[in-house]
Scaffold this motif. Structure first.
Motif, PDB file in Angstrom:
ATOM      1  N   ALA A   9       0.442   6.649   1.721  1.00  0.00           N
ATOM      2  CA  ALA A   9       0.091   7.109   0.376  1.00  0.00           C
ATOM      3  C   ALA A   9       0.669   6.190  -0.686  1.00  0.00           C
ATOM      4  N   ALA A  10       1.920   5.767  -0.485  1.00  0.00           N
ATOM      5  CA  ALA A  10       2.555   4.883  -1.461  1.00  0.00           C
ATOM      6  C   ALA A  10       1.907   3.505  -1.473  1.00  0.00           C
ATOM      7  N   LEU A  11       1.337   3.090  -0.326  1.00  0.00           N
ATOM      8  CA  LEU A  11       0.621   1.816  -0.301  1.00  0.00           C
ATOM      9  C   LEU A  11      -0.516   1.812  -1.319  1.00  0.00           C
ATOM     10  N   TYR A  12      -1.148   2.985  -1.474  1.00  0.00           N
ATOM     11  CA  TYR A  12      -2.200   3.079  -2.491  1.00  0.00           C
ATOM     12  C   TYR A  12      -1.621   3.248  -3.890  1.00  0.00           C
ATOM     13  N   ASP A  13      -0.746   4.243  -4.042  1.00  0.00           N
ATOM     14  CA  ASP A  13      -0.183   4.553  -5.353  1.00  0.00           C
ATOM     15  C   ASP A  13       1.320   4.750  -5.208  1.00  0.00           C
ATOM     16  N   PRO A  14       2.162   3.867  -5.764  1.00  0.00           N
ATOM     17  CA  PRO A  14       1.842   2.960  -6.872  1.00  0.00           C
ATOM     18  C   PRO A  14       1.629   1.496  -6.490  1.00  0.00           C
ATOM     19  N   VAL A  15       1.790   1.130  -5.194  1.00  0.00           N
ATOM     20  CA  VAL A  15       1.842  -0.291  -4.863  1.00  0.00           C
ATOM     21  C   VAL A  15       0.496  -0.969  -5.111  1.00  0.00           C
ATOM     22  N   TRP A  16      -0.575  -0.428  -4.503  1.00  0.00           N
ATOM     23  CA  TRP A  16      -1.899  -1.035  -4.646  1.00  0.00           C
ATOM     24  C   TRP A  16      -2.401  -0.943  -6.089  1.00  0.00           C
ATOM     25  N   THR A  17      -2.300   0.238  -6.670  1.00  0.00           N
ATOM     26  CA  THR A  17      -2.880   0.457  -8.006  1.00  0.00           C
ATOM     27  C   THR A  17      -2.215  -0.392  -9.078  1.00  0.00           C
ATOM     28  N   SER A  18      -0.953  -0.755  -8.878  1.00  0.00           N
ATOM     29  CA  SER A  18      -0.257  -1.554  -9.890  1.00  0.00           C
ATOM     30  C   SER A  18      -0.410  -3.052  -9.661  1.00  0.00           C
ATOM     31  N   ALA A  19      -0.940  -3.456  -8.499  1.00  0.00           N
ATOM     32  CA  ALA A  19      -0.973  -4.887  -8.164  1.00  0.00           C
ATOM     33  C   ALA A  19      -2.374  -5.456  -8.012  1.00  0.00           C
ATOM     34  N   ILE A  20      -3.285  -4.704  -7.413  1.00  0.00           N
ATOM     35  CA  ILE A  20      -4.609  -5.237  -7.084  1.00  0.00           C
ATOM     36  C   ILE A  20      -5.575  -4.956  -8.224  1.00  0.00           C
ATOM     37  N   ARG A  21      -5.935  -6.014  -8.937  1.00  0.00           N
ATOM     38  CA  ARG A  21      -6.807  -5.879 -10.099  1.00  0.00           C
ATOM     39  C   ARG A  21      -8.194  -6.456  -9.869  1.00  0.00           C
ATOM     40  N   GLY A  22      -8.393  -7.178  -8.796  1.00  0.00           N
ATOM     41  CA  GLY A  22      -9.690  -7.792  -8.549  1.00  0.00           C
ATOM     42  C   GLY A  22      -9.723  -8.474  -7.199  1.00  0.00           C
ATOM     43  N   ARG A  23     -10.794  -9.241  -6.958  1.00  0.00           N
ATOM     44  CA  ARG A  23     -10.991  -9.884  -5.667  1.00  0.00           C
ATOM     45  C   ARG A  23      -9.906 -10.913  -5.366  1.00  0.00           C
ATOM     46  N   ALA A  24      -9.486 -11.655  -6.371  1.00  0.00           N
ATOM     47  CA  ALA A  24      -8.460 -12.672  -6.135  1.00  0.00           C
ATOM     48  C   ALA A  24      -7.158 -12.039  -5.661  1.00  0.00           C
ATOM     49  N   ASP A  25      -6.783 -10.923  -6.293  1.00  0.00           N
ATOM     50  CA  ASP A  25      -5.562 -10.236  -5.878  1.00  0.00           C
ATOM     51  C   ASP A  25      -5.695  -9.718  -4.449  1.00  0.00           C
TER      52      ASP A  25
END
Length: 395
Positions: free
Chosen positions: A346-362
């Protein structure tokens, strides 16, 4: 545990490398710890690490720091625990004290692209932790189902109390329903703490928790009142550093020790440094208007907020290692470990993923970092450095 080089110096330098590079918050820290001490150094096995993480999730305070203290304690005794805490905590604490001295340009010394690259690296680190721990801690359908259910519950109710409740529920379900025949007890991990020492640590924790507010009220000393506020914040807060911030603000801003704008400036700086967010206490201790030198205030309140975490984990460990070898406790721990995997998922999605992955490059950068960690077996420190460099290029 391997017998060679069990020295506080070995522990210090191992944790210092992590303290200089561990961005991403407590969940990412647990991923870094697993990669370094379970996979690379093999100080303990995956099940013992999962048990330790589960214990520290139950305890109030900074869970990742408590895991580090326990690892240092197991490796090199009391001095090893201190060495682990100093190595992991002091880099960010010193940076926060320096910021409090007025080096306002410090936050701009690292480019925004590099910081973003470090956040993306944290995605890969946590994903590696989920991947590895799921294989060993969720080997069958019931435990995999429990992990998924735990993740769903935490995502539906993203509150620290919900996390503790999910872990407790998983322990009960595991105790009642899970069967782990033939698993045998986990490898013994000697933390070098006697039960007598554990009782003393827990008694000292309770004595300070009850005695500091009384002493502050009787004496009227504002310094004692501040120490009580920081100690209480470290002693009673579940959920990590972000949860402790409102309590610290209530302890230092209304009383006039620091202005709200200074408080928020320090909070912003704390997001850009590695290590535990509890080192925000070092900034406050150095920035507050106190009758002692700023550096001394920073170190004093840093110790005050981390002391309850150390007393709790040192007090619980001698009883924990004996309990976890029993059949009923092992079944409960199997459920709890599955829930811990779910919490990490769950934490992998929020907050880790949601705060870091902004697009395809990320996403591409995170995928490349994951591949380097899992398949190429590249050191996490090198992966973090490459991700920071990639962040600068992409930025």
């Amino acid at each position: 545990m391997k017998p060679q080089e069990r020295t506080p110096a070995e522990v210090f330098f191992a944790f210092l490398a992590l303290g200089l590079t561990s961005f991403g918050g407590p969940v990412a820290h647990l991923g870094y710890f697993r990669a370094e001490f379970v996979e690379r150094r093999r100080w303990l096995d995956d099940r013992s690490y999962g048990d330790l993480v589960a214990l520290c999730q139950f305890l109030p305070g900074p869970a990742s720091s408590q895991v580090g203290m326990a690892l240092g304690l197991a490796r090199a005794g009391w001095l090893g625990s201190l060495a682990a805490w100093i190595g992991f905590t002091m880099p960010s604490a010193l940076a926060m004290i320096a910021f409090a001295y007025g080096i306002a340009h410090w936050g701009g010394a690292v480019s925004g692209g590099a910081v973003h690259g470090l956040k993306v690296a944290a995605v890969a680190i946590v994903a590696q932790a989920v991947w590895g721990m799921a294989k060993s801690l969720c080997p069958d359908r019931p435990r995999a189902a429990m992990a998924i259910a735990a993740a769903l519950l935490v995502l539906a109710a993203p509150l620290p109390a919900a996390q503790v409740g999910v872990i407790a529920l998983a322990g009960v379900v595991g105790w009642k329903l899970l069967k782990v025949p033939g698993a045998g007890p986990v490898a013994h991990v000697s933390y070098g703490v006697s039960r007598r020492a554990g009782v003393i640590a827990l008694s000292l924790f309770a004595l300070l928790l009850a005695g500091l507010p009384l002493l502050a009220a009787v004496s009227g000393d504002p310094m004692l009142k501040l120490l009580d506020g920081f100690y209480r914040a470290g002693a009673l807060v579940f959920g990590g550093g972000h949860v402790v911030l409102p309590l610290l603000q209530a302890a230092v801003v209304p009383s006039g020790f620091i202005g709200n704008s200074e408080f928020l400036a320090g909070y912003g700086a704390a997001q850009a440094v590695p290590g535990p967010l509890f080192t925000f206490a070092a900034y406050l201790g150095a920035a507050m208007h106190l009758p002692i030198a700023p550096w001394a205030g920073g170190l004093l309140f840093l110790v005050a907020i981390f002391l309850p975490a150390f007393l709790l984990v040192a007090g619980a460990l001698p009883f924990w290692d004996a309990l976890r070898g029993r059949d009923g406790v092992r079944a409960a721990m199997a459920g709890i470990n599955a829930a811990v995997v779910g919490l990490l998922l769950a934490a992998l999605y929020d907050p880790v993923w949601t705060s870091a992955i902004r697009g395809r490059a990320d996403f591409a950068l995170a995928l490349a970092a994951f591949g380097l960690l899992v398949y190429a077996r590249v050191s996490p420190v090198l992966v973090v450095a490459l991700a920071a460099l990639a962040g600068v290029v992409l930025g």
